[in-house]
Each structure stands twice: as structure tokens, then as C-alpha cells.
Design an enzyme around this catalytic site. Structure first.
Site, mmCIF file in Angstrom:
data_model
loop_
_atom_site.group_PDB
_atom_site.id
_atom_site.type_symbol
_atom_site.label_atom_id
_atom_site.label_comp_id
_atom_site.label_asym_id
_atom_site.label_seq_id
_atom_site.Cartn_x
_atom_site.Cartn_y
_atom_site.Cartn_z
ATOM 1 N N GLU A 1 0.816 -1.199 0.000
ATOM 2 C CA GLU A 1 0.000 0.000 0.000
ATOM 3 C C GLU A 1 0.849 1.247 0.000
ATOM 4 O O GLU A 1 1.972 1.256 0.487
ATOM 5 C CB GLU A 1 -0.889 0.021 1.244
ATOM 6 C CG GLU A 1 -1.812 -1.170 1.241
ATOM 7 C CD GLU A 1 -2.990 -0.999 2.160
ATOM 8 O OE1 GLU A 1 -3.737 -1.949 2.302
ATOM 9 O OE2 GLU A 1 -3.152 0.100 2.721
ATOM 10 N N CYS B 1 3.621 8.281 1.159
ATOM 11 C CA CYS B 1 4.137 7.284 2.102
ATOM 12 C C CYS B 1 4.186 5.963 1.343
ATOM 13 O O CYS B 1 3.156 5.494 0.860
ATOM 14 C CB CYS B 1 3.205 7.201 3.302
ATOM 15 S SG CYS B 1 3.654 5.926 4.480
ATOM 16 N N CYS C 1 6.601 -7.470 6.590
ATOM 17 C CA CYS C 1 7.771 -6.980 7.310
ATOM 18 C C CYS C 1 8.239 -8.083 8.244
ATOM 19 O O CYS C 1 7.424 -8.809 8.807
ATOM 20 C CB CYS C 1 7.420 -5.730 8.119
ATOM 21 S SG CYS C 1 8.836 -4.985 8.977
ATOM 22 N N CYS D 1 7.322 -6.036 15.185
ATOM 23 C CA CYS D 1 6.931 -5.120 16.269
ATOM 24 C C CYS D 1 5.466 -5.411 16.624
ATOM 25 O O CYS D 1 4.600 -5.381 15.745
ATOM 26 C CB CYS D 1 7.110 -3.666 15.834
ATOM 27 S SG CYS D 1 8.811 -3.304 15.302
ATOM 28 N N CYS E 1 2.371 -3.168 15.567
ATOM 29 C CA CYS E 1 2.266 -2.782 14.155
ATOM 30 C C CYS E 1 1.574 -3.877 13.366
ATOM 31 O O CYS E 1 1.953 -5.046 13.452
ATOM 32 C CB CYS E 1 3.662 -2.516 13.597
ATOM 33 S SG CYS E 1 3.677 -2.264 11.810
ATOM 34 N N CYS F 1 -0.224 4.737 10.293
ATOM 35 C CA CYS F 1 0.915 3.888 10.612
ATOM 36 C C CYS F 1 0.542 2.451 10.933
ATOM 37 O O CYS F 1 -0.281 2.199 11.797
ATOM 38 C CB CYS F 1 1.627 4.422 11.834
ATOM 39 S SG CYS F 1 1.918 6.160 11.761
#
Ligand code: SAH
Length: 439
Positions: free
Chosen positions: A124, A137, A144, A148, A151, A375
Site C-alpha cells: 500500500e 508514504c 515486514c 513489532c 504494528c 501507521c
């Protein structure tokens, strides 16, 4: 001379920094994004044109079409002989990403696009228009591997690295939308690029650096966006920060700190088990010294987890006298997570404690929360929407629900524990997924 399809044995081999070739190998999947002009530097583009039986300057012409006119449609390339347009475009300007869904809010001035790559991977990008600037962004990886727990992207694991051209394509798409006047506010240009979408940019180092060069090289070789207007955000991969400092690319570095103490940061940013707070900040100060750029310190305020007064003081102590700016981000809770944003007065106090110690600080704008464009929310929701048959992923990590009471859950990626000793290990989270989990 006839134009044949361009086949490079090892795409981008002329420059280790330019090729998409390793993306699959590193992620454990077999697929490689098709080679694209934006994977290549200008010399490699000319060489590629020559290999296609064309004159070298055709490489420059294609660059102008892609980076200046923002087109990859052969019909637009009237300066290229008609018979050569199709094959040149097919070989060097393949469509890498197709827009699967668009979401918008803020009267159309924030727009999120869910992209599907050649292999079904989802990524995205978000376009945010503000008075006087437009920020894109972008994602640097599908998924990923940094795990974390707060997230959304971190919880699904790494699918694969994006190629340089797949990263650049997100910016070009935004630039096209703006140039066409499709974003309220009149025709415009992308002024800023932040690597704060899906993925850890410094874990996809060569392709991210190549993408930054394409984004910042003056037109027509690249998009001509100011290097000072590009931000690379990292969990704190210390050796890669050092390497980035030596690239002669003074982009802004953002470090996702989220805790001033190793005990908590080990949990919030598991890679901290490998590189501690002090090492990460030392690397950041060296980066600042090498580039002359102040470092952004990202700190997501999580209620009762990292928002205590003593942590604000500890953070101020770490940053005092260093060229840093703190961005406080109210946590954007992932679906099902019991973690939530700090209370407004707690956030204000945290901010004031830093300000009183003369640490530059701002509370970051949380644009896009309504469209899951904020985020850490990227692609998780989109994936659920585009694959209704698939199970809606709960906010779990390795089967254990992430709760504030249990910030010590093991960092797992698709069932495989993240070994702090090797945070850059390729994703070994099972077989290649045809419709990979973005989130
Ligand atoms: N991997 C990189 C860049 C991607 S995320 C990094 O970690 O820096 C961009 C920023 O959003 C990071 O600071 C990240 O920690 C933060 N972030 C991720 N999930 C979030 C959430 N749910 N709420 C607030 N910030 C979040």
C-alpha cells in the site's frame, strides 16, 4: 535493427544496487518482479536499449516518458519509431503494480491505494496533501520481518522485498494522480516521500537506495524530488544506518525508538535485542554528523506501556544535546489489540516534559486513520477486504494475543521465532504464499 524482448540473465547485474533480481531469493520465494527501467541507472538503461537492438539514446527517451511525462503507454511515445515503441515499453516499462482498491478521506486529500504486484503480493501507499506540500508514504517490502507487536504489518511476517521499480512506481502513481488534477486542490506534484509504509527499508537496502536515487535524481533521469524531502524510517539496523550515512544521499533518517530503555524496547521493537538503544542512537548521531541532517525519533505513545513521565525524562536525557526531533504518534491500535493510544493529557504531559528539556517535539498528524492508512495499518485491512473468503486475521502474533498485560510475548513471524541474533534472516515463514498476507 529488430527489437527483441530484453532478457537479462541477472536483472540489474550491472549494478548490485539496481536489480530486482534478489528480491525473491532473499524472501524465500521464487518470483522476481519483472525488470523495469526504474531498476536501472541511466547508463544501464542505455545499455538495455542497445541490447534490444535500439540506439542508446532510446534509454533516455524512455526515462523522460516515465519520470517526466509519467507515462508508460507506448502510444504516447511519438518520438520513438512506431515499430519500436511496443517492444521497448514491454521490455523496460512493464506494469508492476495494479491498483486493487482506493480509499480516501480528508475530502479526498488523503488517498490510500492497495496495490497488487505481479505475484499477488499486496502493498500500500498513501498520498497526503497538505497546504504547500504533498507527501507520498511508500512501502519498501510486502509485509515486514521486524515483528513489532503494535504494528499490523509486523504481525504477518515478511512476504518479500519490493524491487526498486516497485517502490518508485508508488511515487509515480501518486505523481500521475496529482498531475491529472485528480486530488482536490488542483494539479500538483509530489514534494515529499517517506518510507513509512509496509516494511523495514533498511532490510531491503540496495533496492531502497536505488529507489531513493530514482526518486531524487534530477529529471529526466529520475523524478527530481529533493533529497531533503525524503525520509527513510528504520527500526534501527545499526550497520545499515552506517552504510546509508556513507552513500552521499542526505535523506532524513527516522528512528522508530518507542522506548528509552532496553527492557521495554526489546519487546516493542524486537530487533533491539540485537542492537540496543545506545547503539542505535550512536549510529543516528553519526548519521546526523555525516549528512548534516537532524534525525527524527519516532515514538508511538501506547497507553500505560511507554507513556510514563519517567520515560519522557529518560528519553529527554538520551536526546539532550543531540540533533534530534521527536515525533510523538498516538498509537493507532491494530484490530483486536488491547493496546491503545495514550490519553490526551498524558500525551500533552509527555510532550511538555520533552519541550521543557529543549527537545524539539511535535505530535504527529494522524491522517488516514479512517481509511486504515495510518501507521502500521497498511494492507492488513485491505487484504481482508479483497479476499473475503480468507479469514480475517485477528491481532495475534504467533498464536498469542498481544495484550498490554503481555508485552513479553515471543516475537514470532509466521510461527518462526525471530532470533535476535539474526534479525535480517530471510523470511522462512512457510511456503510462498500466492496471495500473500500484507498486513
Ligand atoms: N519499519 C520502519 C518503517 C515502517 S512504519 C520503521 O519501523 O520505522 C513507520 C512508523 O510507524 C514507525 O515508526 C512505526 O513504528 C510506526 N507504527 C507502526 N505501527 C504503528 C501503530 N499501530 N501506531 C502508531 N505508529 C505505528
Amino acid at each position: 535493427m529488430p527489437v527483441q524482448k530484453l532478457t537479462l540473465a541477472e536483472p540489474g547485474q550491472a549494478s548490485a544496487e539496481s536489480g530486482p533480481g534478489q528480491a525473491g531469493a532473499e524472501s524465500g520465494t521464487t518470483g522476481r518482479p519483472p525488470l523495469h527501467l526504474a531498476d536501472l541507472d541511466p547508463g544501464e538503461r542505455r545499455a538495455a536499449a542497445e541490447r534490444l537492438g535500439q540506439q542508446r539514446f532510446r534509454g533516455d527517451q524512455l526515462s523522460r516518458h516515465y519520470f517526466v511525462r509519467l507515462t508508460d503507454d507506448p502510444d504516447d511515445m511519438t518520438d520513438v519509431p512506431a515499430a519500436a515503441r511496443g517492444p521497448l515499453a514491454e521490455a523496460l516499462l512493464p506494469r508492476l503494480l495494479s491498483a486493487e482498491q482506493e480509499f480516501s478521506c480528508d475530502q479526498g486529500q488523503t488517498r490510500k491505494t492497495l496495490w497488487r504486484a505481479f505475484d499477488g503480493a499486496y502493498v500500500e501507499s498513501v498520498l497526503m496533501r497538505y497546504p504547500g506540500r504533498v507527501t507520498m508514504c511508500v512501502s519498501s517490502q510486502a509485509g515486514c520481518g521486524m515483528a513489532c507487536p503494535f504494528c499490523a504489518t509486523g504481525q504477518a511476517g515478511l512476504t518479500r522485498n519490493l524491487s526498486a521499480a516497485e517502490i518508485v512506481a508508488q511515487v509515480v502513481a501518486g505523481a500521475r494522480t496529482l498531475a491529472a488534477g485528480e486530488v482536490p486542490g488542483g494539479p500538483g506534484r509530489v514534494s515529499n516521500v517517506v518510507f513509512m509504509g509496509m516494511g523495514e527499508p533498511l532490510a531491503n537496502y540496495p533496492r531502497v537506495v536505488a529507489a531513493v536515487r530514482r526518486i531524487t535524481d534530477p529529471a529526466p533521469d529520475g523524478l527530481g524530488i529533493s533529497r531533503r524531502a525524503v525520509t527513510v524510517s528504520t527500526v534501527g539496523l545499526v550497520p545499515a544506518i552506517g552504510r546509508l550515512a556513507s552513500e552521499g544521499l542526505p535523506v532524513r533518517l527516522a528512528v522508530s525508538l518507542h522506548a528509552p530503555d532496553d527492557a521495554l524496547r526489546d519487546q516493542l521493537v524486537p530487533v533491539n535485542r540485537r542492537w540496543k538503544v545506545a547503539e542505535v542512537l550512536d549510529a543516528a548521531w553519526e548519521y546526523a554528523a555525516a549528512t548534516g541532517r537532524r534525525v527524527s525519533i519516532e515514538y508511538a505513545l501506547i497507553r500505560d506501556i511507554n507513556d510514563q513521565a519517567w520515560r519522557a525524562e529518560a528519553l529527554a536525557g538520551l536526546l539532550a544535546g543531540h540533533p534530534a526531533h521527536v515525533n510523538l504518534i498516538p498509537l493507532n491500535p491494530t484490530p483486536g489489540s488491547k493496546w491503545t493510544a495514550s490519553e490526551p493529557d498524558v500525551m500533552r504531559e509527555f510532550e511538555q516534559r520533552l519541550a521543557l528539556r529543549c527537545i524539539p517535539v511535535t505530535v504527529r498528524d494522524t491522517r488516514g486513520t479512517e481509511i486504515d492508512g495510518a501507521c502500521g495499518q497498511l494492507a492488513a485491512a485491505g487484504r481482508a477486504e479483497v479476499t473475503p473468503a480468507g479469514p480475517l486475521r485477528p491481532a495475534t502474533a504467533g498464536g498469542a494475543e498481544v495484550t498490554p498485560a503481555d508485552p513479553l510475548r515471543p516475537a514470532t513471524v509466521g510461527g518462526a521465532e525471530v532470533t535476535p541474533a539474526d534479525p535480517l534472516r530471510p523470511a522462512t515463514a512457510g511456503p510462498p504464499r500466492p496471495a500473500p498476507a500484507g498486513g
